[in-house]
Design a protein around this motif. Structure first.
Motif, mmCIF file in Angstrom:
data_model
loop_
_atom_site.group_PDB
_atom_site.id
_atom_site.type_symbol
_atom_site.label_atom_id
_atom_site.label_comp_id
_atom_site.label_asym_id
_atom_site.label_seq_id
_atom_site.Cartn_x
_atom_site.Cartn_y
_atom_site.Cartn_z
ATOM 1 N N LEU A 250 -5.699 -6.164 -1.264
ATOM 2 C CA LEU A 250 -6.823 -5.219 -2.249
ATOM 3 C C LEU A 250 -8.137 -6.231 -2.614
ATOM 4 O O LEU A 250 -8.941 -5.837 -3.208
ATOM 5 C CB LEU A 250 -5.854 -5.338 -3.660
ATOM 6 C CG LEU A 250 -4.897 -4.182 -3.650
ATOM 7 C CD1 LEU A 250 -3.686 -5.024 -3.034
ATOM 8 C CD2 LEU A 250 -4.678 -4.033 -5.225
ATOM 9 N N ASN A 251 -8.171 -7.629 -2.155
ATOM 10 C CA ASN A 251 -9.483 -8.299 -2.670
ATOM 11 C C ASN A 251 -10.764 -7.772 -2.342
ATOM 12 O O ASN A 251 -11.438 -7.470 -3.339
ATOM 13 C CB ASN A 251 -9.442 -9.486 -1.886
ATOM 14 C CG ASN A 251 -8.265 -10.276 -2.005
ATOM 15 O OD1 ASN A 251 -7.457 -10.111 -2.855
ATOM 16 N ND2 ASN A 251 -8.065 -11.484 -1.228
ATOM 17 N N ALA B 270 -11.715 -4.407 -1.616
ATOM 18 C CA ALA B 270 -11.836 -3.137 -2.261
ATOM 19 C C ALA B 270 -11.939 -3.182 -3.723
ATOM 20 O O ALA B 270 -12.855 -2.531 -4.320
ATOM 21 C CB ALA B 270 -10.540 -2.151 -1.919
ATOM 22 N N THR B 271 -11.193 -3.947 -4.297
ATOM 23 C CA THR B 271 -11.251 -4.082 -5.683
ATOM 24 C C THR B 271 -12.554 -4.850 -6.247
ATOM 25 O O THR B 271 -13.332 -4.396 -7.138
ATOM 26 C CB THR B 271 -10.052 -4.929 -6.438
ATOM 27 O OG1 THR B 271 -8.705 -4.502 -5.804
ATOM 28 C CG2 THR B 271 -10.019 -4.798 -7.807
ATOM 29 N N ILE C 17 -9.614 -12.010 -6.355
ATOM 30 C CA ILE C 17 -10.528 -11.135 -6.387
ATOM 31 C C ILE C 17 -11.830 -11.355 -7.171
ATOM 32 O O ILE C 17 -12.959 -10.958 -6.793
ATOM 33 C CB ILE C 17 -9.917 -9.625 -7.049
ATOM 34 C CG1 ILE C 17 -8.706 -9.108 -6.124
ATOM 35 C CG2 ILE C 17 -10.831 -8.601 -7.384
ATOM 36 C CD1 ILE C 17 -7.685 -8.080 -7.022
ATOM 37 N N SER D 255 -8.225 -0.247 -5.527
ATOM 38 C CA SER D 255 -7.793 -0.186 -4.269
ATOM 39 C C SER D 255 -7.590 0.838 -3.493
ATOM 40 O O SER D 255 -7.343 0.900 -2.309
ATOM 41 C CB SER D 255 -6.276 -0.859 -4.078
ATOM 42 O OG SER D 255 -5.417 0.066 -4.739
ATOM 43 N N THR E 47 -7.215 -0.062 2.664
ATOM 44 C CA THR E 47 -6.546 -0.917 1.944
ATOM 45 C C THR E 47 -5.002 -0.488 1.422
ATOM 46 O O THR E 47 -4.078 -0.809 1.516
ATOM 47 C CB THR E 47 -7.326 -1.098 0.565
ATOM 48 O OG1 THR E 47 -8.580 -1.725 0.969
ATOM 49 C CG2 THR E 47 -6.688 -2.011 -0.378
ATOM 50 N N ARG E 48 -5.193 0.897 1.163
ATOM 51 C CA ARG E 48 -3.833 1.459 0.897
ATOM 52 C C ARG E 48 -2.921 1.539 2.086
ATOM 53 O O ARG E 48 -1.748 1.505 2.001
ATOM 54 C CB ARG E 48 -4.112 2.984 0.452
ATOM 55 C CG ARG E 48 -4.840 2.997 -0.930
ATOM 56 C CD ARG E 48 -3.875 2.786 -2.301
ATOM 57 N NE ARG E 48 -4.471 2.441 -3.544
ATOM 58 C CZ ARG E 48 -4.764 3.285 -4.332
ATOM 59 N NH1 ARG E 48 -4.499 4.579 -3.999
ATOM 60 N NH2 ARG E 48 -5.224 3.132 -5.423
ATOM 61 N N MET F 199 -1.379 -1.994 2.054
ATOM 62 C CA MET F 199 -0.469 -2.038 1.007
ATOM 63 C C MET F 199 0.683 -1.289 1.454
ATOM 64 O O MET F 199 1.850 -2.022 1.107
ATOM 65 C CB MET F 199 -1.106 -1.389 -0.339
ATOM 66 C CG MET F 199 -2.479 -2.251 -0.933
ATOM 67 S SD MET F 199 -3.112 -1.150 -2.412
ATOM 68 C CE MET F 199 -1.824 -1.270 -3.532
#
Length: 329
Positions: A110-111, A113-114, A167, A299, A304-305, A308
């Motif tokens: 997630l780094n 995207a967040t 992040i 995210s 990214t999803r 995940m």
């Protein structure tokens, strides 16, 4: 033995993940079956109250699921749970351990995207996007304005990061590479031997409050950080702030954010997280052009999803096949 995993909804890329976790199996008994609705999202109660819940060996949980001791006891037959998030503050880890249920999560993927979400909020705050967009839509844009729409130049931001984890570091690096900002973070024992590939000033609170004019939250929600960013905390800063929170909504106090906007302590704010979620549609912050609220999309990119989904389901598949969970909380 075939295992079934209960999943709240059709996760991004789930068909590919199902094929991935079932590749190279030696017998049909090793197949892991994924159970999810084709449309919509299921509530935790639907699983807890299901008559056939014993058929499932594991589940994917969401941040919105209250995985407290009471609820975990009702699904104590599970061999594993994986949270579809970088955090797991919705899960009572002590209770899960007592019940012998390993809990997984999805760190690192997630780094980018967040951090990009925080960067988007930063730019929207600086350039007064809600206000100037409304001006156009309402027909108030009459000419080339010399001062009316002027915002903050990102190069003038002295950025304070609270929570210099993966992040926070990614966000700080992006800001430095884009605009050469001075980056500040608070002294913490965990930072003593950390090396960064960009200039950063690790300072005591007094200097932090004195120097920064943008605060971005990237810390986990704990007993220590719960409601930390409140009126008393805001009053310590020497400069009016741009405030960004892409961490957890319960770290800030929303009534105090309203106060800070009224008093000019906060110039503009961007929230990807609120408390509670979703925010009430009549909340006063939604009526202020200086407040930008996202529906927790930190995210929310397809890439990214999908990553995940792979990580969350691999966490469960490894346990169900007698191996160690790769990313255990």
């Amino acid at each position: 033995m075939t295992h079934k995993i209960w999943i709240p909804e059709a996760l991004e890329g789930i068909e590919k993940v199902e094929a991935f976790i079932n590749q190279d199996i030696s017998s049909p008994e090793e197949i892991i079956e994924l159970d999810y609705p084709q449309v919509g999202q299921r509530r935790l109660e639907e699983f807890i109250e299901a008559k056939n819940k014993e058929e499932y060996s594991a589940m994917v949980s969401l941040l919105s699921y209250p995985m407290n001791r009471e609820n975990l006891k009702k699904i104590s037959h599970l061999k594993a749970i994986s949270n579809y998030a970088v955090g797991y503050n919705n899960i009572d880890l002590d209770a899960a351990r007592e019940l012998g249920i390993p809990v997984g999560y999805t760190p690192d993927v997630l780094n980018e995207a967040t951090a990009d979400t925080a960067l988007t909020l930063l730019l929207m705050c600086c350039r007064k996007v809600p206000y100037v967009t409304r001006e156009v839509k309402e027909g108030n844009w009459q000419s080339f304005e010399l001062k009316k729409y002027n915002g903050i130049d990102p190069r003038d931001l002295r950025i304070g990061i609270i929570g210099m984890g993966r992040i926070g570091e990614t966000f700080a690096r992006k800001c430095y590479k884009l605009w050469g900002n001075k980056i500040f973070t608070l002294k913490r024992k965990s930072l003593e031997n950390r090396e960064f590939d960009f200039p950063i000033q690790i300072v005591e609170e007094e200097e932090f409050f004195k120097e920064v004019n943008l605060v971005s939250l990237h810390c986990p929600l704990t007993d220590q950080t719960h409601k930390m960013f409140n009126r008393a905390y805001i009053e310590k800063f020497k400069h009016p702030l741009v405030f960004i929170n892409t961490a957890r909504g319960a770290i800030h106090e929303e009534e105090d954010l309203l106060w800070a906007l009224r008093e000019g302590k906060i110039i503009s704010l961007g929230l990807d997280v609120t408390d509670p979620e979703p925010m009430d549609k009549d909340h006063q912050l939604l009526k202020d052009d200086r407040a930008i609220i996202f529906p927790h999309i930190g995210s929310a990119t397809k890439r990214t999803r999908s990553e995940m989904s792979t990580m969350a389901l691999r966490n469960l598949a490894e346990v169900l096949r007698g191996r160690t969970m790769p990313h255990e909380a």
